[in-house]
Design a protein around this motif. Structure first.
Motif, mmCIF file in Angstrom:
data_model
loop_
_atom_site.group_PDB
_atom_site.id
_atom_site.type_symbol
_atom_site.label_atom_id
_atom_site.label_comp_id
_atom_site.label_asym_id
_atom_site.label_seq_id
_atom_site.Cartn_x
_atom_site.Cartn_y
_atom_site.Cartn_z
ATOM 1 N N ALA A 46 -25.426 12.697 -36.433
ATOM 2 C CA ALA A 46 -25.681 13.476 -37.624
ATOM 3 C C ALA A 46 -26.998 14.235 -37.437
ATOM 4 O O ALA A 46 -27.451 15.212 -38.029
ATOM 5 N N ASP A 47 -27.995 13.592 -36.881
ATOM 6 C CA ASP A 47 -29.230 13.883 -36.514
ATOM 7 C C ASP A 47 -29.453 15.074 -35.250
ATOM 8 O O ASP A 47 -30.611 15.396 -35.084
ATOM 9 N N VAL A 48 -28.335 15.489 -34.832
ATOM 10 C CA VAL A 48 -28.434 16.460 -33.755
ATOM 11 C C VAL A 48 -28.636 17.713 -34.275
ATOM 12 O O VAL A 48 -27.698 18.152 -35.159
ATOM 13 N N THR A 49 -29.367 18.448 -33.649
ATOM 14 C CA THR A 49 -29.439 20.063 -34.140
ATOM 15 C C THR A 49 -28.338 20.859 -33.894
ATOM 16 O O THR A 49 -27.718 20.913 -32.926
ATOM 17 N N GLY A 50 -27.790 21.553 -35.042
ATOM 18 C CA GLY A 50 -26.665 22.484 -34.827
ATOM 19 C C GLY A 50 -25.520 22.059 -35.080
ATOM 20 O O GLY A 50 -24.480 22.566 -34.908
ATOM 21 N N VAL A 51 -25.417 20.827 -35.670
ATOM 22 C CA VAL A 51 -23.944 20.277 -36.024
ATOM 23 C C VAL A 51 -23.331 21.393 -37.114
ATOM 24 O O VAL A 51 -21.982 21.446 -37.121
ATOM 25 N N GLN A 52 -24.081 21.875 -37.823
ATOM 26 C CA GLN A 52 -23.480 22.756 -38.946
ATOM 27 C C GLN A 52 -22.776 23.929 -38.336
ATOM 28 O O GLN A 52 -22.110 24.622 -38.990
ATOM 29 N N GLU A 53 -23.053 24.023 -37.126
ATOM 30 C CA GLU A 53 -22.474 25.493 -36.542
ATOM 31 C C GLU A 53 -21.233 25.111 -35.618
ATOM 32 O O GLU A 53 -20.201 26.075 -35.569
ATOM 33 N N TRP A 54 -20.762 23.823 -35.699
ATOM 34 C CA TRP A 54 -19.568 23.474 -35.210
ATOM 35 C C TRP A 54 -18.435 22.345 -35.672
ATOM 36 O O TRP A 54 -17.434 22.277 -35.581
ATOM 37 N N ARG A 64 -6.987 16.012 -43.322
ATOM 38 C CA ARG A 64 -6.770 14.532 -43.738
ATOM 39 C C ARG A 64 -8.048 13.833 -43.458
ATOM 40 O O ARG A 64 -7.764 12.611 -44.535
ATOM 41 N N SER A 65 -8.689 13.950 -42.568
ATOM 42 C CA SER A 65 -9.600 13.085 -42.222
ATOM 43 C C SER A 65 -10.956 13.133 -43.053
ATOM 44 O O SER A 65 -11.530 14.300 -43.079
ATOM 45 N N THR A 66 -11.424 12.075 -43.400
ATOM 46 C CA THR A 66 -12.846 12.230 -44.305
ATOM 47 C C THR A 66 -14.018 11.991 -43.208
ATOM 48 O O THR A 66 -15.079 12.302 -43.608
ATOM 49 N N LEU A 67 -13.703 11.620 -41.991
ATOM 50 C CA LEU A 67 -14.877 11.565 -40.996
ATOM 51 C C LEU A 67 -15.591 12.696 -40.528
ATOM 52 O O LEU A 67 -16.853 12.742 -40.672
ATOM 53 N N PRO A 68 -15.114 13.968 -40.495
ATOM 54 C CA PRO A 68 -15.738 15.117 -39.996
ATOM 55 C C PRO A 68 -16.517 15.687 -41.539
ATOM 56 O O PRO A 68 -17.650 16.292 -41.253
ATOM 57 N N VAL A 69 -16.015 15.229 -42.468
ATOM 58 C CA VAL A 69 -16.640 15.582 -43.822
ATOM 59 C C VAL A 69 -17.969 14.704 -43.982
ATOM 60 O O VAL A 69 -19.189 15.290 -44.276
ATOM 61 N N LEU A 70 -17.944 13.306 -43.758
ATOM 62 C CA LEU A 70 -18.842 12.525 -43.574
ATOM 63 C C LEU A 70 -20.203 12.973 -42.666
ATOM 64 O O LEU A 70 -21.239 13.023 -43.215
ATOM 65 N N VAL A 71 -19.599 13.561 -41.523
ATOM 66 C CA VAL A 71 -20.497 13.751 -40.424
ATOM 67 C C VAL A 71 -21.266 15.097 -41.122
ATOM 68 O O VAL A 71 -22.620 15.373 -40.845
ATOM 69 N N ARG A 72 -20.453 15.791 -41.550
ATOM 70 C CA ARG A 72 -21.298 17.180 -42.128
ATOM 71 C C ARG A 72 -22.160 16.840 -43.161
ATOM 72 O O ARG A 72 -23.382 17.265 -43.332
ATOM 73 N N GLY A 73 -21.783 15.916 -44.041
ATOM 74 C CA GLY A 73 -22.858 15.633 -45.527
ATOM 75 C C GLY A 73 -24.068 14.685 -44.864
ATOM 76 O O GLY A 73 -25.015 15.012 -45.234
ATOM 77 N N ALA A 74 -23.598 13.794 -43.898
ATOM 78 C CA ALA A 74 -24.991 13.052 -43.183
ATOM 79 C C ALA A 74 -25.888 14.003 -42.545
ATOM 80 O O ALA A 74 -27.153 14.002 -42.582
ATOM 81 N N HIS A 75 -25.329 14.986 -41.932
ATOM 82 C CA HIS A 75 -26.095 16.102 -41.105
ATOM 83 C C HIS A 75 -26.980 17.051 -42.030
ATOM 84 O O HIS A 75 -28.240 17.005 -41.847
ATOM 85 N N ALA A 76 -26.106 17.201 -43.197
ATOM 86 C CA ALA A 76 -26.916 17.976 -44.205
ATOM 87 C C ALA A 76 -28.096 17.474 -44.705
ATOM 88 O O ALA A 76 -29.262 17.995 -45.151
ATOM 89 N N VAL A 77 -28.131 15.987 -44.766
ATOM 90 C CA VAL A 77 -29.175 15.375 -45.482
ATOM 91 C C VAL A 77 -30.531 15.555 -44.596
ATOM 92 O O VAL A 77 -31.609 15.966 -44.883
ATOM 93 N N TYR A 78 -30.103 15.372 -43.011
ATOM 94 C CA TYR A 78 -31.095 15.744 -42.160
ATOM 95 C C TYR A 78 -31.806 17.023 -42.165
ATOM 96 O O TYR A 78 -32.900 17.443 -41.874
#
Length: 307
Positions: A46-54, A64-78
């Motif tokens: 989540a702390d990697v630069t540019g996650v929001q772009e992909w 149906r998976s919550t995992l990518p939504v979780l990564v998106r939310g965690a990245h948005a905090v950083y």
């Protein structure tokens, strides 16, 4: 500094994130079941630069998976704290605050969605504890978020670290509340728990809040040294202690607190465990631009004292 703390899975996650390979990220995260490990590994990518772009591609591919939504939310905090910057409020422009809150709102929307869809989740709920400070939620809401984590995993390390920060005087609490939280958690934790780290973390926060001169005198105190050693004996120096992913942060906190309290022999013991795995927290309190500089200086002193 190594943001992965020498952990091969964390390193693989960061490399996959940097090359925008969400399938590799998924395959590395899915097998992780321990709540503490899961939070650490999600943080790594989540702390990697540019996650929001992909990340949207992964969400669309696996709705149906919550995992990518979780990564998106965690990245948005950083991402939000990146927009705000590391300065004090008086040094932060209104445009920065506006973008900070916009990104935090995105984070909370994603993390709330994960929490709603996955009643057993702890990682999204932990990041909601982190976001509580930035969103300036009231004390009851912050406590509710923390309780949601510990109801599922009572000794969640990162959730405790983040709640300690919320209770700091510099955020929304007081020195008394901070120490009460730390001491109560450590007293209740099982022997060998990394939560012993809360004690040095609290003392360093108190030191940080004191004016020059008083800060050094505060740490150079027999009672402080005794409490630090008691916390270490029940956690990182206990026979039942096991180093889990993210362990270097725990030992760096003890190392800095021991060193600055004048207990160089105890500090040396921690430096021996740490090796070269310096972490930004808490050494950034001494040098925000180069935390490794005070780390190496104090390590040299501690090792010399040990002979």
């Amino acid at each position: 500094m190594d943001p992965t703390q020498g952990d091969p899975t964390a390193r693989a996650l960061r490399e996959a994130g940097e090359r925008r390979d969400w399938r590799a990220v998924r395959d590395l995260l899915v097998p992780v079941t321990d709540p503490d490990d899961h939070a650490f590994y999600v943080s790594a990518v989540a702390d990697v630069t540019g996650v929001q772009e992909w990340i949207g591609e992964w969400i669309d591919a696996e709705p149906r998976s919550t995992l990518p939504v979780l990564v998106r939310g965690a990245h948005a905090v950083y991402w939000a704290w990146e927009a705000r910057g590391g300065g004090r409020a008086s040094q932060t422009r209104q445009e920065q605050f506006k973008e900070f809150f916009r990104r935090l709102k995105l984070a909370e929307n994603c993390l709330d969605e994960v929490a709603d869809r996955d009643p057993d989740d702890t990682t999204a709920r932990t990041f909601l504890v982190t976001a509580a400070r930035g969103r300036q939620v009231d004390r009851d809401e912050a406590q509710r978020r923390f309780d949601d984590v510990v109801a599922r995993h009572p000794w969640h390390r990162i959730a405790h670290e983040q709640m300690l920060q919320y209770r700091c005087h510099k955020w929304f609490g007081s020195h008394e509340e901070m120490f009460d939280f730390a001491r109560t958690a450590v007293a209740k934790a099982p022997a060998g728990s990394p939560l012993g780290q809360l004690v040095p973390a609290a003392h360093l926060e108190r030191w940080l809040d004191l004016p020059s001169g008083e800060d050094a005198a505060y740490l150079d105190d027999d009672a402080v040294r005794a409490e630090l050693n008691a916390a270490a004996d029940t956690s990182v120096r206990h026979p039942g202690y096991q180093a889990r992913p993210g362990w270097a942060t725990v030992h760096n906190s003890f190392a800095m607190a021991f060193a600055m309290s004048g207990d160089l022999r105890s500090a040396a013991g921690q430096f021996e465990v740490i090796g070269d795995l310096v972490t930004a927290s808490p050494w950034q309190y001494l040098n925000g631009r180069d935390p490794g500089a005070p780390f190496t200086a104090w390590r040299r002193k501690a090792m010399a004292a040990q002979g």
